[in-house]
Design a protein around this motif. Structure first.
Motif, PDB file in Angstrom:
ATOM      1  N   ALA A 191       0.664   3.922  -3.026  1.00  0.00           N
ATOM      2  CA  ALA A 191       0.585   5.241  -2.536  1.00  0.00           C
ATOM      3  C   ALA A 191       1.509   6.131  -3.155  1.00  0.00           C
ATOM      4  O   ALA A 191       0.949   7.396  -3.648  1.00  0.00           O
ATOM      5  N   ILE A 242       0.831  -1.051  -0.144  1.00  0.00           N
ATOM      6  CA  ILE A 242       0.146   0.000  -0.107  1.00  0.00           C
ATOM      7  C   ILE A 242       1.020   1.190   0.055  1.00  0.00           C
ATOM      8  O   ILE A 242       0.545   2.224  -0.606  1.00  0.00           O
ATOM      9  N   VAL A 291      -2.854   3.913   6.467  1.00  0.00           N
ATOM     10  CA  VAL A 291      -2.805   2.596   5.736  1.00  0.00           C
ATOM     11  C   VAL A 291      -3.798   1.617   6.290  1.00  0.00           C
ATOM     12  O   VAL A 291      -4.593   1.078   5.627  1.00  0.00           O
ATOM     13  N   LEU A 299      -6.705  -5.638  -2.995  1.00  0.00           N
ATOM     14  CA  LEU A 299      -5.455  -4.985  -2.826  1.00  0.00           C
ATOM     15  C   LEU A 299      -4.933  -3.999  -3.929  1.00  0.00           C
ATOM     16  O   LEU A 299      -4.385  -3.003  -3.810  1.00  0.00           O
ATOM     17  N   ALA A 307      -6.871  -1.312  -3.941  1.00  0.00           N
ATOM     18  CA  ALA A 307      -6.692  -0.494  -2.518  1.00  0.00           C
ATOM     19  C   ALA A 307      -5.334   0.438  -2.561  1.00  0.00           C
ATOM     20  O   ALA A 307      -5.252   1.570  -2.409  1.00  0.00           O
ATOM     21  N   GLY A 308      -4.418  -0.179  -3.226  1.00  0.00           N
ATOM     22  CA  GLY A 308      -3.242   0.646  -3.535  1.00  0.00           C
ATOM     23  C   GLY A 308      -3.329   1.696  -4.395  1.00  0.00           C
ATOM     24  O   GLY A 308      -2.759   2.909  -3.970  1.00  0.00           O
ATOM     25  N   ALA A 356      -5.425   4.453  -2.562  1.00  0.00           N
ATOM     26  CA  ALA A 356      -4.769   5.057  -1.728  1.00  0.00           C
ATOM     27  C   ALA A 356      -3.746   6.334  -2.132  1.00  0.00           C
ATOM     28  O   ALA A 356      -3.107   7.281  -1.349  1.00  0.00           O
ATOM     29  N   LEU A 377      -6.925  -0.188   4.327  1.00  0.00           N
ATOM     30  CA  LEU A 377      -7.221  -1.624   4.346  1.00  0.00           C
ATOM     31  C   LEU A 377      -8.834  -1.987   4.804  1.00  0.00           C
ATOM     32  O   LEU A 377      -9.151  -2.963   4.598  1.00  0.00           O
TER      33      LEU A 377
END
Length: 574
Positions: free
Chosen positions: A438, A434, A447, A474, A477-478, A481, A451
């Motif tokens: 980011a 992450i 972080v 993920l 999410a990455g 972010a 998550l």
């Protein structure tokens, strides 16, 4: 994450010093002398682990870098340069550093066997140079002076252990930093690393430079260990042996480096006592390297896996915790679209993969891009993200043309993407990934909040331990972010169950409001497209055939025929 780095570094230091204390207290002087070489070779193997084990490049000249450091220390000793061996080691490391950069330059364009040939050529050339000159002090029999008070074998062993511990601790921090995550990302996929805004050339050169610096220090320690050296100590064959053992043992890990040092330094002694030929060791090392390459698992990784099975750690999922707060949403420009694609055409010879495509992704919106397989969706995404420059037309980010920017610079400017198949380095932890994705400063709390929002595992969970569907989450999410102006999601629901896809659709629909990023969603799941997108564009044979609200576009006969295989005239006849 900082606490994890400190904990890992402290554990490494204590373990190394404890092993050193046991060796010094239990073994006789002769074996202490031999074990000293274990840790010196271990430093060389650790240096190689940065290039080969972590970055995925091949270097067959590591002992040449060590030879530069040894020659420098020998010369400084010969001229009685002030500072003593501890200071000379640093100078020797810096002397080897530019050679690492020079050797790293071909790695910017070469990989695999081609890079191996280049590095092996450097090692052969270094052999020729060493054959024509002598190490400083060799003819005058002037031994390299050890540190004051540590002249004996036991004292020098303590000095080597201290240097090894310092290097191991520093490498723990580096490996757990963004730079360390970058190396692993490049090893797994250079394109995915570039999509996160990583400068692949800079990361590769940094790995070679740091590796050469550490190898130079190892060479200087070797000079103090033997007192005087000969060219055979740093021959091409020695480099090949170190490479084979590092591959076999897992030189990127502290445990693997020590195992490798034992094999290189003590295995010959075992062969001697068994009256076996010394060349037998090279055969064993080569076979071990082949085994590690074929299975994808080194000795240290095997031991770690077995230990994990014996003492499993629960991979806790992100749970609601007090005080967690998502990163502040970016403030998007409302006067211009987040992304504008104007008459983009991509040709492969006589084949037109994308034909004059125009679309717009307004700020604060989720726009879908759909079409049958082979319609040109992925080609268009590659052009937008900068992985394909041979296109006609214009692409603009918040009103600014980005056609001349590389993929890395487009990612840094704010075009982030995911891939049809996940390309996350499995060696990373969830939190490390992450942070890498980011690209900007993000706190531990942020972080954890990201998550939790995506219902992903906890930050300390290793990527290799999670399933494919979670890795796809993920991916999303990455890039989210990073809070870029626009996010390109390439089939994020692939590998997800229906329930997971429904939850993902709700999350994607909320991204503009929560994080401030617009989204271009490439997807085959029509339920997800309907739930997440406010507009949709349909491609067929590289051409836009419809664009507008999902409810209207998906009901048009042309779209149903091209995408869903439904012919309205035939349906009416039935």
């Amino acid at each position: 994450m900082r606490r994890a780095s400190i904990r890992a570094a402290f554990t490494s230091a204590v373990s190394i010093l404890a092993v050193g204390g046991l060796v010094a207290g239990l073994l006789p002087t002769y074996w202490i002398f031999l074990v000293t070489a274990v840790f010196i070779i271990g430093i060389s193997i650790q240096s190689l682990g940065l290039v080969t084990g972590r970055t995925g490049m091949i270097s067959l000249c590591q002992m040449s870098f060590a030879g530069v450091g040894a020659w420098t220390v020998g010369y400084l000793n010969l001229i009685d340069f002030p500072g003593g061996l501890p200071f000379w080691l640093l100078i020797g490391g810096f002397a080897a550093l530019p050679f690492g950069i020079i050797i790293g330059l071909p790695a910017l364009r070469l990989r695999g066997i081609n890079l191996a040939i280049v590095t092996l050529g450097f090692a052969a050339a270094f052999d020729v140079v060493l054959a024509t000159i002598t190490f400083p002090g060799q003819t005058s029999f002037k031994m390299v002076a050890r540190p004051i008070g540590l002249e004996g074998d036991l004292g020098y062993f303590g000095f080597v252990i201290a240097v090894y511990a310092i290097i191991a601790v520093v490498l723990e921090f580096v490996n757990r930093s963004r730079l360390g995550a970058t190396w692993l990302a490049i090893r797994h996929s250079e394109r995915a690393a570039a999509a996160h805004g990583v400068s692949v050339p800079r990361a590769k050169l940094s790995a070679f430079a740091i590796s050469a610096f550490i190898a130079g220090i190892a060479g200087g320690l070797f000079a103090g260990y033997l007192g005087t050296l000969v060219s055979e100590n740093f021959s091409m064959m020695q480099s090949l042996t170190v490479f084979a053992v590092a591959t076999m043992a897992g030189g990127q890990f502290t445990l693997g480096a020590i195992i490798g040092g034992v094999l290189v330094s003590l295995f010959p002694e075992l062969l001697r006592r068994l009256n076996l030929p010394q060349d037998f060791g090279s055969v064993i090392f080569a076979a071990g390297a082949v085994q590690a390459l074929s299975t994808g698992e080194s000795i240290s990784e095997t031991l770690t896996r077995l230990a994990t099975k014996a003492w499993p750690r629960a991979a806790e999922r992100g749970q609601a915790s007090a005080g967690l707060r998502l990163p502040a949403a970016r403030i998007s420009r409302s006067d211009v679209p987040a992304l504008t694609v104007d008459k983009v055409t991509v040709r492969y010879g006589n084949v037109v993969a994308v034909n004059g495509v125009s679309l717009s992704v307004p700020a604060g919106k989720v726009v879908g891009l759909i079409g049958p397989n082979g319609a040109g969706k992925s080609t268009l995404v590659d052009a937008i993200a900068g992985f394909l420059h041979a296109y006609e037309g214009q692409i603009a980010l918040e009103g600014t043309t980005i056609d001349r920017l590389s993929a890395t610079n487009r990612a840094r400017r704010g075009v982030r993407r995911t891939w049809q198949t996940t390309r996350i380095a499995p060696e990373l932890s969830v939190g490390e990934y992450i942070r890498l994705a980011a690209g900007t400063a993000i706190t531990d709390r942020e972080v954890s909040a990201v998550l939790e929002w995506f219902d992903c595992p906890g930050a300390d969970t290793v990527i290799s331990s999670v399933d494919a569907g979670t890795r796809r989450m993920l991916d999303v999410a990455g890039v989210t972010a990073a809070r870029p102006p626009v996010i390109l999601l390439d089939e994020p629901a692939a590998g997800q169950s229906y329930a997971e896809a429904v939850k993902l659709g709700a999350r994607i629909a909320s991204i503009p409001e929560v994080f401030g990023s617009a989204v271009l969603l490439i997807e085959h799941d029509m339920d997800l497209v309907r739930s997440a997108c406010s507009e949709v564009t349909v491609l067929d044979f590289g051409t836009v055939i419809a664009s507008g609200p999902p409810g209207t576009v998906l009901e048009t006969p042309q779209v149903q025929k091209a995408y869903m295989g439904i012919d309205s005239d035939q349906e009416a006849a039935e």
